[in-house]
Design a protein around this motif. Sequence first.
Motif, PDB file in Angstrom:
ATOM      1  N   GLY A 195     -17.819   1.051 -19.019  1.00  0.00           N
ATOM      2  CA  GLY A 195     -18.939   0.148 -18.812  1.00  0.00           C
ATOM      3  C   GLY A 195     -18.606  -1.029 -17.900  1.00  0.00           C
ATOM      4  O   GLY A 195     -19.317  -2.033 -17.898  1.00  0.00           O
ATOM      5  N   VAL A 196     -17.543  -0.916 -17.089  1.00  0.00           N
ATOM      6  CA  VAL A 196     -17.139  -1.996 -16.179  1.00  0.00           C
ATOM      7  C   VAL A 196     -17.912  -1.845 -14.883  1.00  0.00           C
ATOM      8  O   VAL A 196     -18.100  -0.741 -14.365  1.00  0.00           O
ATOM      9  CB  VAL A 196     -15.613  -1.945 -15.921  1.00  0.00           C
ATOM     10  N   ASP A 197     -18.369  -2.986 -14.335  1.00  0.00           N
ATOM     11  CA  ASP A 197     -19.063  -3.000 -13.043  1.00  0.00           C
ATOM     12  C   ASP A 197     -18.081  -2.544 -11.963  1.00  0.00           C
ATOM     13  O   ASP A 197     -17.024  -3.152 -11.773  1.00  0.00           O
ATOM     14  CB  ASP A 197     -19.584  -4.407 -12.759  1.00  0.00           C
ATOM     15  N   LEU A 198     -18.410  -1.486 -11.234  1.00  0.00           N
ATOM     16  CA  LEU A 198     -17.508  -0.906 -10.232  1.00  0.00           C
ATOM     17  C   LEU A 198     -17.514  -1.661  -8.902  1.00  0.00           C
ATOM     18  O   LEU A 198     -16.657  -1.417  -8.064  1.00  0.00           O
ATOM     19  CB  LEU A 198     -17.870   0.560  -9.985  1.00  0.00           C
ATOM     20  N   GLY A 199     -18.437  -2.561  -8.683  1.00  0.00           N
ATOM     21  CA  GLY A 199     -18.588  -3.234  -7.393  1.00  0.00           C
ATOM     22  C   GLY A 199     -17.693  -4.439  -7.203  1.00  0.00           C
ATOM     23  O   GLY A 199     -17.593  -4.964  -6.101  1.00  0.00           O
ATOM     24  N   ARG A 200     -17.025  -4.923  -8.251  1.00  0.00           N
ATOM     25  CA  ARG A 200     -16.188  -6.113  -8.082  1.00  0.00           C
ATOM     26  C   ARG A 200     -15.147  -6.188  -9.189  1.00  0.00           C
ATOM     27  O   ARG A 200     -15.200  -5.449 -10.170  1.00  0.00           O
ATOM     28  CB  ARG A 200     -17.048  -7.363  -8.085  1.00  0.00           C
ATOM     29  N   GLY A 201     -14.180  -7.061  -8.986  1.00  0.00           N
ATOM     30  CA  GLY A 201     -13.171  -7.315  -9.998  1.00  0.00           C
ATOM     31  C   GLY A 201     -12.106  -6.242 -10.082  1.00  0.00           C
ATOM     32  O   GLY A 201     -11.670  -5.684  -9.077  1.00  0.00           O
ATOM     33  N   ALA A 202     -11.686  -5.941 -11.313  1.00  0.00           N
ATOM     34  CA  ALA A 202     -10.562  -5.052 -11.576  1.00  0.00           C
ATOM     35  C   ALA A 202     -10.708  -3.678 -10.930  1.00  0.00           C
ATOM     36  O   ALA A 202      -9.754  -3.170 -10.335  1.00  0.00           O
ATOM     37  CB  ALA A 202     -10.339  -4.925 -13.074  1.00  0.00           C
ATOM     38  N   PRO A 203     -11.852  -3.001 -10.993  1.00  0.00           N
ATOM     39  CA  PRO A 203     -11.945  -1.669 -10.381  1.00  0.00           C
ATOM     40  C   PRO A 203     -11.666  -1.703  -8.879  1.00  0.00           C
ATOM     41  O   PRO A 203     -10.956  -0.844  -8.357  1.00  0.00           O
ATOM     42  CB  PRO A 203     -13.371  -1.224 -10.656  1.00  0.00           C
ATOM     43  N   VAL A 204     -12.204  -2.702  -8.214  1.00  0.00           N
ATOM     44  CA  VAL A 204     -11.994  -2.814  -6.768  1.00  0.00           C
ATOM     45  C   VAL A 204     -10.530  -3.132  -6.487  1.00  0.00           C
ATOM     46  O   VAL A 204      -9.910  -2.546  -5.589  1.00  0.00           O
ATOM     47  CB  VAL A 204     -12.927  -3.894  -6.160  1.00  0.00           C
ATOM     48  N   THR A 205      -9.947  -4.033  -7.277  1.00  0.00           N
ATOM     49  CA  THR A 205      -8.545  -4.408  -7.086  1.00  0.00           C
ATOM     50  C   THR A 205      -7.641  -3.194  -7.302  1.00  0.00           C
ATOM     51  O   THR A 205      -6.727  -2.944  -6.511  1.00  0.00           O
ATOM     52  CB  THR A 205      -8.150  -5.537  -8.068  1.00  0.00           C
ATOM     53  N   VAL A 206      -7.872  -2.432  -8.338  1.00  0.00           N
ATOM     54  CA  VAL A 206      -7.059  -1.247  -8.626  1.00  0.00           C
ATOM     55  C   VAL A 206      -7.204  -0.229  -7.502  1.00  0.00           C
ATOM     56  O   VAL A 206      -6.216   0.342  -7.018  1.00  0.00           O
ATOM     57  CB  VAL A 206      -7.450  -0.634  -9.993  1.00  0.00           C
ATOM     58  N   GLN A 207      -8.427   0.000  -7.067  1.00  0.00           N
ATOM     59  CA  GLN A 207      -8.632   0.986  -6.006  1.00  0.00           C
ATOM     60  C   GLN A 207      -8.024   0.519  -4.682  1.00  0.00           C
ATOM     61  O   GLN A 207      -7.440   1.324  -3.955  1.00  0.00           O
ATOM     62  CB  GLN A 207     -10.116   1.304  -5.861  1.00  0.00           C
ATOM     63  N   LEU A 208      -8.108  -0.759  -4.366  1.00  0.00           N
ATOM     64  CA  LEU A 208      -7.481  -1.278  -3.134  1.00  0.00           C
ATOM     65  C   LEU A 208      -5.957  -1.152  -3.214  1.00  0.00           C
ATOM     66  O   LEU A 208      -5.298  -0.827  -2.221  1.00  0.00           O
ATOM     67  CB  LEU A 208      -7.894  -2.724  -2.889  1.00  0.00           C
ATOM     68  N   LYS A 209      -5.411  -1.415  -4.397  1.00  0.00           N
ATOM     69  CA  LYS A 209      -3.973  -1.267  -4.586  1.00  0.00           C
ATOM     70  C   LYS A 209      -3.583   0.206  -4.413  1.00  0.00           C
ATOM     71  O   LYS A 209      -2.559   0.512  -3.795  1.00  0.00           O
ATOM     72  CB  LYS A 209      -3.585  -1.777  -5.971  1.00  0.00           C
ATOM     73  N   ASN A 210      -4.374   1.108  -4.947  1.00  0.00           N
ATOM     74  CA  ASN A 210      -4.120   2.549  -4.781  1.00  0.00           C
ATOM     75  C   ASN A 210      -4.161   2.948  -3.310  1.00  0.00           C
ATOM     76  O   ASN A 210      -3.334   3.734  -2.845  1.00  0.00           O
ATOM     77  CB  ASN A 210      -5.144   3.365  -5.565  1.00  0.00           C
ATOM     78  N   VAL A 211      -5.150   2.406  -2.585  1.00  0.00           N
ATOM     79  CA  VAL A 211      -5.265   2.715  -1.150  1.00  0.00           C
ATOM     80  C   VAL A 211      -4.036   2.214  -0.408  1.00  0.00           C
ATOM     81  O   VAL A 211      -3.474   2.924   0.445  1.00  0.00           O
ATOM     82  CB  VAL A 211      -6.562   2.102  -0.553  1.00  0.00           C
ATOM     83  N   ALA A 212      -3.599   0.991  -0.717  1.00  0.00           N
ATOM     84  CA  ALA A 212      -2.413   0.435  -0.055  1.00  0.00           C
ATOM     85  C   ALA A 212      -1.188   1.309  -0.329  1.00  0.00           C
ATOM     86  O   ALA A 212      -0.395   1.601   0.583  1.00  0.00           O
ATOM     87  CB  ALA A 212      -2.175  -1.000  -0.525  1.00  0.00           C
ATOM     88  N   GLU A 213      -1.031   1.725  -1.573  1.00  0.00           N
ATOM     89  CA  GLU A 213       0.110   2.584  -1.936  1.00  0.00           C
ATOM     90  C   GLU A 213       0.021   3.930  -1.225  1.00  0.00           C
ATOM     91  O   GLU A 213       1.022   4.457  -0.719  1.00  0.00           O
ATOM     92  CB  GLU A 213       0.147   2.776  -3.456  1.00  0.00           C
TER      93      GLU A 213
END
Length: 185
Positions: A85-103
Motif C-alpha cells: 500500500g506504499v505510494d509508488l511515485g515518491r519516497g522509498a520505492p523511487v529511492t530503492v528503484q534508483l539505487k537498483n538502476v545505479a547498481e
Amino acid sequence: MVWATVAQVGLQLVNANKQKKAADRAANEALRIGAANAEIIERDIDIGKQQIANIEKALEISNSRKRRAFGAVQGSVRNQFAGAGVDLGRGAPVTVQLKNVAEFEYELGIDAYNTSIAILEVEDGIEETKMRAEVSRMGGAAEASALRSRGTQALLKGLGTSVAIADNEGMFDKKYWADLRKSWS
C-alpha cells in the motif's frame, strides 16, 4: 697433359657453377619455408579475430540476460511496495528503484570494462602474431641471403682456382694455345 689441364679448369668451373645453382635453389627454398611458416603463424590472427567476436557476443548475451533479470527485480520491488500500500511515485520505492538502476548500470559498466580488457589482450596477441610471422619471413630472407652468398663465394672460389690452374700451366701465354693447336694437327 694439356688436355688434362683444360679438363681440370673446365670441371672446376662446372663444379663452381653447380654449387652456385644449388645454393640459389636452397635460398629459394629458405624463402618459401619462411613464408609458409608465416602463413601458418598468421592463422592465429583469424582465431584471435574470432575470439574478439565471441567475447563481444558473450557481452551482448550477458547484457540481454541481465536486463531481463533486472526488469523482473524492478517489477518485484514495485509489486512488493504496491502490495504493502506504499505510494509508488515518491519516497522509498523511487529511492530503492534508483539505487537498483545505479547498481545495474555499475554492473554493466564493469562487464563492458572487463570485456574491453579481454579484447585488448586478444588484439595484443594478434599484433604479436603478426610480428612472429614477419620474423619468420625475415628469417627465411636472411637464410636465403646467406645461402646465396655462399653460392657466390663458391662460384668465385671456383673461378679463382680455375684461373690459378690456368696461370700455373701457362694458359694465358700465346705459346700454350699455339702448342695446343699443333697437337690437334
